[in-house]
Design a protein around this motif. Structure first.
Motif, PDB file in Angstrom:
ATOM      1  N   LEU A  70       0.728  -1.263  -0.079  1.00  0.00           N
ATOM      2  CA  LEU A  70       0.029   0.024  -0.089  1.00  0.00           C
ATOM      3  C   LEU A  70       0.782   1.183   0.114  1.00  0.00           C
ATOM      4  CD1 LEU A  70      -2.963   0.905   0.061  1.00  0.00           C
ATOM      5  CD2 LEU A  70      -2.801   0.808   2.315  1.00  0.00           C
ATOM      6  N   ARG A  71       2.257   1.273   0.649  1.00  0.00           N
ATOM      7  CA  ARG A  71       2.723   2.519   0.759  1.00  0.00           C
ATOM      8  C   ARG A  71       3.416   2.961  -0.586  1.00  0.00           C
ATOM      9  NH1 ARG A  71       8.756   1.527   3.289  1.00  0.00           N
ATOM     10  NH2 ARG A  71       9.394  -0.400   1.998  1.00  0.00           N
ATOM     11  N   ASN A  72       3.362   1.948  -1.640  1.00  0.00           N
ATOM     12  CA  ASN A  72       3.786   2.381  -3.113  1.00  0.00           C
ATOM     13  C   ASN A  72       2.674   2.616  -3.950  1.00  0.00           C
ATOM     14  OD1 ASN A  72       6.556   2.250  -2.660  1.00  0.00           O
ATOM     15  ND2 ASN A  72       6.676   0.142  -3.072  1.00  0.00           N
ATOM     16  N   VAL A  73       1.467   2.373  -3.532  1.00  0.00           N
ATOM     17  CA  VAL A  73       0.170   2.688  -4.248  1.00  0.00           C
ATOM     18  C   VAL A  73       0.109   4.201  -4.523  1.00  0.00           C
ATOM     19  CG1 VAL A  73      -2.288   2.316  -4.850  1.00  0.00           C
ATOM     20  CG2 VAL A  73      -0.630   0.651  -3.589  1.00  0.00           C
ATOM     21  N   GLN A  74      -0.053   4.665  -5.839  1.00  0.00           N
ATOM     22  CA  GLN A  74      -0.421   6.082  -6.177  1.00  0.00           C
ATOM     23  C   GLN A  74      -1.613   6.360  -6.279  1.00  0.00           C
ATOM     24  OE1 GLN A  74       2.418   7.333  -9.135  1.00  0.00           O
ATOM     25  NE2 GLN A  74       3.926   5.645  -8.827  1.00  0.00           N
ATOM     26  N   PRO A  75      -2.080   7.550  -6.345  1.00  0.00           N
ATOM     27  CA  PRO A  75      -1.051   8.922  -6.367  1.00  0.00           C
ATOM     28  C   PRO A  75      -0.262   8.924  -5.007  1.00  0.00           C
ATOM     29  CG  PRO A  75      -3.159   9.307  -7.357  1.00  0.00           C
ATOM     30  CD  PRO A  75      -3.597   7.947  -6.611  1.00  0.00           C
ATOM     31  N   LEU A  76       0.803   9.275  -5.160  1.00  0.00           N
ATOM     32  CA  LEU A  76       1.606   9.848  -3.889  1.00  0.00           C
ATOM     33  C   LEU A  76       1.413  11.127  -3.572  1.00  0.00           C
ATOM     34  CD1 LEU A  76       5.124   8.092  -4.363  1.00  0.00           C
ATOM     35  CD2 LEU A  76       3.213   7.128  -3.286  1.00  0.00           C
ATOM     36  N   TYR A  77       1.265  11.463  -2.212  1.00  0.00           N
ATOM     37  CA  TYR A  77       0.880  12.679  -1.739  1.00  0.00           C
ATOM     38  C   TYR A  77       1.776  13.180  -0.721  1.00  0.00           C
ATOM     39  CZ  TYR A  77      -1.710  16.485   0.681  1.00  0.00           C
ATOM     40  OH  TYR A  77      -2.161  17.588   1.119  1.00  0.00           O
ATOM     41  N   ALA A  78       2.082  14.567  -0.704  1.00  0.00           N
ATOM     42  CA  ALA A  78       3.020  15.188   0.198  1.00  0.00           C
ATOM     43  C   ALA A  78       2.401  16.588   0.514  1.00  0.00           C
ATOM     44  CB  ALA A  78       4.364  15.121  -0.186  1.00  0.00           C
ATOM     45  N   GLU A  79       2.646  17.040   1.583  1.00  0.00           N
ATOM     46  CA  GLU A  79       2.530  18.471   2.002  1.00  0.00           C
ATOM     47  C   GLU A  79       3.700  19.066   1.920  1.00  0.00           C
ATOM     48  OE1 GLU A  79      -0.135  20.385   2.786  1.00  0.00           O
ATOM     49  OE2 GLU A  79      -1.445  18.959   3.280  1.00  0.00           O
ATOM     50  N   LEU A  80       3.761  20.104   0.808  1.00  0.00           N
ATOM     51  CA  LEU A  80       4.982  20.880   0.780  1.00  0.00           C
ATOM     52  C   LEU A  80       4.845  22.348   1.280  1.00  0.00           C
ATOM     53  CD1 LEU A  80       5.643  20.050  -3.275  1.00  0.00           C
ATOM     54  CD2 LEU A  80       6.486  18.622  -0.788  1.00  0.00           C
ATOM     55  N   SER A 124       4.631  24.797  -0.523  1.00  0.00           N
ATOM     56  CA  SER A 124       3.534  25.559  -1.574  1.00  0.00           C
ATOM     57  C   SER A 124       2.168  24.970  -0.957  1.00  0.00           C
ATOM     58  CB  SER A 124       3.997  25.439  -2.854  1.00  0.00           C
ATOM     59  OG  SER A 124       4.219  24.073  -3.079  1.00  0.00           O
ATOM     60  N   GLY A 125       1.950  23.709  -0.385  1.00  0.00           N
ATOM     61  CA  GLY A 125       0.610  23.328  -0.123  1.00  0.00           C
ATOM     62  C   GLY A 125       0.760  21.733  -0.517  1.00  0.00           C
ATOM     63  N   GLY A 126      -0.441  21.288  -0.810  1.00  0.00           N
ATOM     64  CA  GLY A 126      -0.576  19.756  -1.099  1.00  0.00           C
ATOM     65  C   GLY A 126      -0.075  19.683  -2.463  1.00  0.00           C
ATOM     66  N   PHE A 127       0.567  18.278  -2.717  1.00  0.00           N
ATOM     67  CA  PHE A 127       1.050  17.800  -3.949  1.00  0.00           C
ATOM     68  C   PHE A 127       0.915  16.475  -4.088  1.00  0.00           C
ATOM     69  CE2 PHE A 127       4.549  16.415  -6.924  1.00  0.00           C
ATOM     70  CZ  PHE A 127       4.491  17.525  -7.843  1.00  0.00           C
ATOM     71  N   ALA A 128      -0.011  15.957  -5.111  1.00  0.00           N
ATOM     72  CA  ALA A 128      -0.373  14.669  -5.529  1.00  0.00           C
ATOM     73  C   ALA A 128       0.174  14.324  -6.945  1.00  0.00           C
ATOM     74  CB  ALA A 128      -1.801  14.442  -5.361  1.00  0.00           C
ATOM     75  N   VAL A 129       1.045  13.117  -7.090  1.00  0.00           N
ATOM     76  CA  VAL A 129       1.610  12.909  -8.221  1.00  0.00           C
ATOM     77  C   VAL A 129       1.194  11.446  -8.574  1.00  0.00           C
ATOM     78  CG1 VAL A 129       3.517  12.380  -7.166  1.00  0.00           C
ATOM     79  CG2 VAL A 129       3.730  12.887  -9.739  1.00  0.00           C
ATOM     80  N   ALA A 130       0.721  11.248 -10.075  1.00  0.00           N
ATOM     81  CA  ALA A 130       0.557   9.979 -10.333  1.00  0.00           C
ATOM     82  C   ALA A 130       1.703   9.737 -11.610  1.00  0.00           C
ATOM     83  CB  ALA A 130      -0.969   9.766 -11.011  1.00  0.00           C
ATOM     84  N   HIS A 131       2.303   8.833 -11.790  1.00  0.00           N
ATOM     85  CA  HIS A 131       3.363   8.520 -12.457  1.00  0.00           C
ATOM     86  C   HIS A 131       3.292   7.319 -13.680  1.00  0.00           C
ATOM     87  CE1 HIS A 131       7.869   7.307 -12.732  1.00  0.00           C
ATOM     88  NE2 HIS A 131       7.410   7.735 -13.905  1.00  0.00           N
ATOM     89  N   ASN A 132       3.289   7.321 -14.657  1.00  0.00           N
ATOM     90  CA  ASN A 132       3.534   6.278 -15.704  1.00  0.00           C
ATOM     91  C   ASN A 132       4.795   6.243 -16.353  1.00  0.00           C
ATOM     92  OD1 ASN A 132       2.314   5.504 -19.106  1.00  0.00           O
ATOM     93  ND2 ASN A 132       3.311   4.038 -17.514  1.00  0.00           N
ATOM     94  N   THR A 154      -2.117  20.173  -7.560  1.00  0.00           N
ATOM     95  CA  THR A 154      -1.871  21.077  -6.510  1.00  0.00           C
ATOM     96  C   THR A 154      -2.768  22.368  -6.410  1.00  0.00           C
ATOM     97  OG1 THR A 154      -0.624  22.750  -8.129  1.00  0.00           O
ATOM     98  CG2 THR A 154       0.394  20.766  -7.668  1.00  0.00           C
ATOM     99  N   PRO A 155      -2.550  23.094  -5.395  1.00  0.00           N
ATOM    100  CA  PRO A 155      -3.536  24.250  -5.488  1.00  0.00           C
ATOM    101  C   PRO A 155      -3.464  25.197  -6.395  1.00  0.00           C
ATOM    102  CG  PRO A 155      -2.365  23.771  -3.234  1.00  0.00           C
ATOM    103  CD  PRO A 155      -1.696  22.795  -4.170  1.00  0.00           C
ATOM    104  N   GLU A 156      -2.120  25.169  -6.922  1.00  0.00           N
ATOM    105  CA  GLU A 156      -2.196  26.014  -8.193  1.00  0.00           C
ATOM    106  C   GLU A 156      -2.769  25.600  -9.504  1.00  0.00           C
ATOM    107  OE1 GLU A 156       1.914  27.554  -8.390  1.00  0.00           O
ATOM    108  OE2 GLU A 156       1.942  27.759  -6.161  1.00  0.00           O
ATOM    109  N   GLY A 157      -3.052  24.229  -9.559  1.00  0.00           N
ATOM    110  CA  GLY A 157      -3.750  23.798 -10.822  1.00  0.00           C
ATOM    111  C   GLY A 157      -3.101  22.290 -10.899  1.00  0.00           C
TER     112      GLY A 157
END
Length: 485
Positions: free
Chosen positions: A97-107, A109-117, A179-182
């Motif tokens: 489960l810890r490697n299941v995406q999207p991965l999310y972190a609080e930076l 600048s705010g929240g940041f979620a990323v999905a990667h292929n 992200t909060p910016e788009g």
């Protein structure tokens, strides 16, 4: 434990699939539908992260999309008009489960979620450097490296920090970030992994394949260009090209196997290309026979093309059950062999006394081909010929496809004659690399400037592989001097 289905064991594992949307009511529900359409790209796990303009919400789980996101209460836990999602088969990092995406972190600048292929081929090297400077990783995924590079960048804005991170990456990536910016969608400079953009009303969508737009009722707009970064927010759509332009090398295997036949990849119908591959295969490697039989399901379009070109009747000589999951049994050759027939069985009344041509997309370890040839002989075929709709797979992929180590690939161990003897076929032939390019509408492969990434066949890797050979990639991606502001 062993899977009952060696057909699954002997296929190249699909990489991953991504889907993101900005500006839609119940965005998470749309993402779930889109991920359904991309399930073929990863069956190990699925996840969705939504954004309600105040908070980020995530649900990630091991298993298929249908088993994790079809319940209304799950979607209600993912409010917001922006969301991104991911279906996964692990190519880098352990299952879990810890490697299941999207991965999310609080930076900062705010929240940041990323999905990667894709696969970051210098992730291990970057990770070591980051850890030495104090970064604390929560997963073993190469994707988390991107988050740490963004977080530790010295640039002031999120966009500049993101671009700074991308410029340190090597390998293949198609990313969808919320992200909060788009929402951000981008591809690596070579465009190895696919990413397309569409619209659903006023909402903008990114997805790994165009078929996901069909399922959600969205309009296909265009492909995200290699090296392009697109920012979508309430102000509109902004396209950036932070890398110096280089000749693209999209993955040729998307056309052979990975993409769904009803998708459009590189501006071409995948189904039509696969039929043309079969036609080229018939021109290059004819043989007298009574039937052309596809190895279900990935060999079907090429088998149709082969049959039409050769004039030999196409028939479904192998029947696949679609109601068998990936069940597990204790090891044992006899029980394992019986398990094969749970999913694939010979159409004996059709095959008995016939000379058959089996068409498959590829040969990896050879276990599938061996079992199918044996199945045909047991059903009474007088001759069994194998025709493969790709060149011999002699090299591992380091760009997001889970291939066996090179020494496990049958084509790396034997020449074609040796492979034929191994699978016990009466004949075996592959489409040539030039034939594969001709099927894509090109005159052939240019050795000086290859049009696509075909490293699994040729060994011509388009990037330096730092984690594999220890060499720093200092020339592959020349970067623009100025930053984006």
């Amino acid at each position: 434990m062993l899977t009952t289905d060696p057909y699954d064991d002997d296929k190249l594992r699909e990489e991953c699939g991504v889907f993101g949307i900005w500006g839609a009511d119940t965005a998470a529900a749309v993402v779930a539908l889109g991920l359904h359409a991309l399930q073929h790209r990863g069956q190990e796990a699925a996840g969705i992260t939504s954004y309600d303009r105040n908070w980020f919400h995530s649900h990630r789980a091991v298993g298929h999309v249908a088993g994790n996101f079809d319940e209304d209460h799950i979607i209600r836990q993912l409010p917001g008009d922006a969301a991104c999602g991911h279906v996964r088969y692990s190519t880098t990092g352990e299952s879990g489960l810890r490697n299941v995406q999207p991965l999310y972190a609080e930076l900062s600048s705010g929240g940041f979620a990323v999905a990667h292929n894709g696969n970051i081929s210098n992730a291990r090297t970057l990770r070591q450097e980051l850890v030495q400077h104090g970064s604390i990783f929560q997963s073993t995924s190469d994707t988390e490296t991107i988050i740490h590079l963004v977080a530790t960048s010295s640039f002031k804005t999120l966009l500049d920090s993101f671009i700074d991170a991308l410029k340190q990456l090597e390998g293949a990536y198609s990313l969808v970030c919320i992200t909060p910016e788009g929402m951000i969608g981008c591809r690596d400079p070579l465009g190895i992994r696919p990413l397309v953009m569409g619209k659903l009303g006023d909402a903008v969508i990114f997805a790994s394949e165009s078929v996901a737009f069909d399922v959600v009722g969205a309009e296909f707009i265009r492909e995200v260009e290699p090296g392009e970064l697109i920012v979508v927010n309430d102000k509109g759509i902004r396209s950036l090209h932070p890398f110096a332009k280089i000749a693209p090398r999209p993955c040729i295997f998307e056309h052979v196997y990975f993409s769904r036949p009803d998708s459009i990849v590189d501006g071409q119908s995948v189904y039509s290309v696969r039929k043309q591959i079969g036609a080229e295969l018939a021109i290059e490697n004819p043989v007298e026979a009574d039937l052309v039989i596809p190895v279900p399901d990935s060999g079907t379009p090429a088998a149709i093309g082969y049959a039409q070109q050769s004039g030999i009747p196409f028939e479904l000589g192998i029947i696949r059950s679609h109601y068998v999951g990936r069940t597990f049994i204790q090891p044992g050759d006899k029980v394992r062999h019986l398990g094969v027939k749970l999913k694939h069985n010979a159409n004996q009344a059709l095959i008995e006394g016939k000379r058959v041509i089996l068409v498959d997309d590829s040969i990896v370890r050879g276990t599938t081909s061996t079992k199918i040839v044996e199945m045909m002989r047991d059903a009474g075929a007088t001759e069994v010929h194998m025709r493969i709709a790709s060149p011999p797979t002699r090299n591992s992929c380091f760009y997001g496809v889970d291939t066996p180590k090179r020494e496990k690939l049958l084509a790396a161990q034997y020449d074609v004659t040796g492979m034929q003897d191994y699978i016990k076929a009466d004949s075996l032939a592959f489409i040539s690399i030039d034939g594969l390019y001709r099927a894509l509408g090109e005159t052939g492969r240019s050795n000086d400037h290859p049009q696509r990434c075909d490293a699994c066949f040729t060994g011509d890797y388009p990037t330096t592989l730092t984690d594999q050979d220890g060499l720093a990639n200092v020339t592959q991606f020349p970067l623009l001097a100025e930053r984006v502001t």
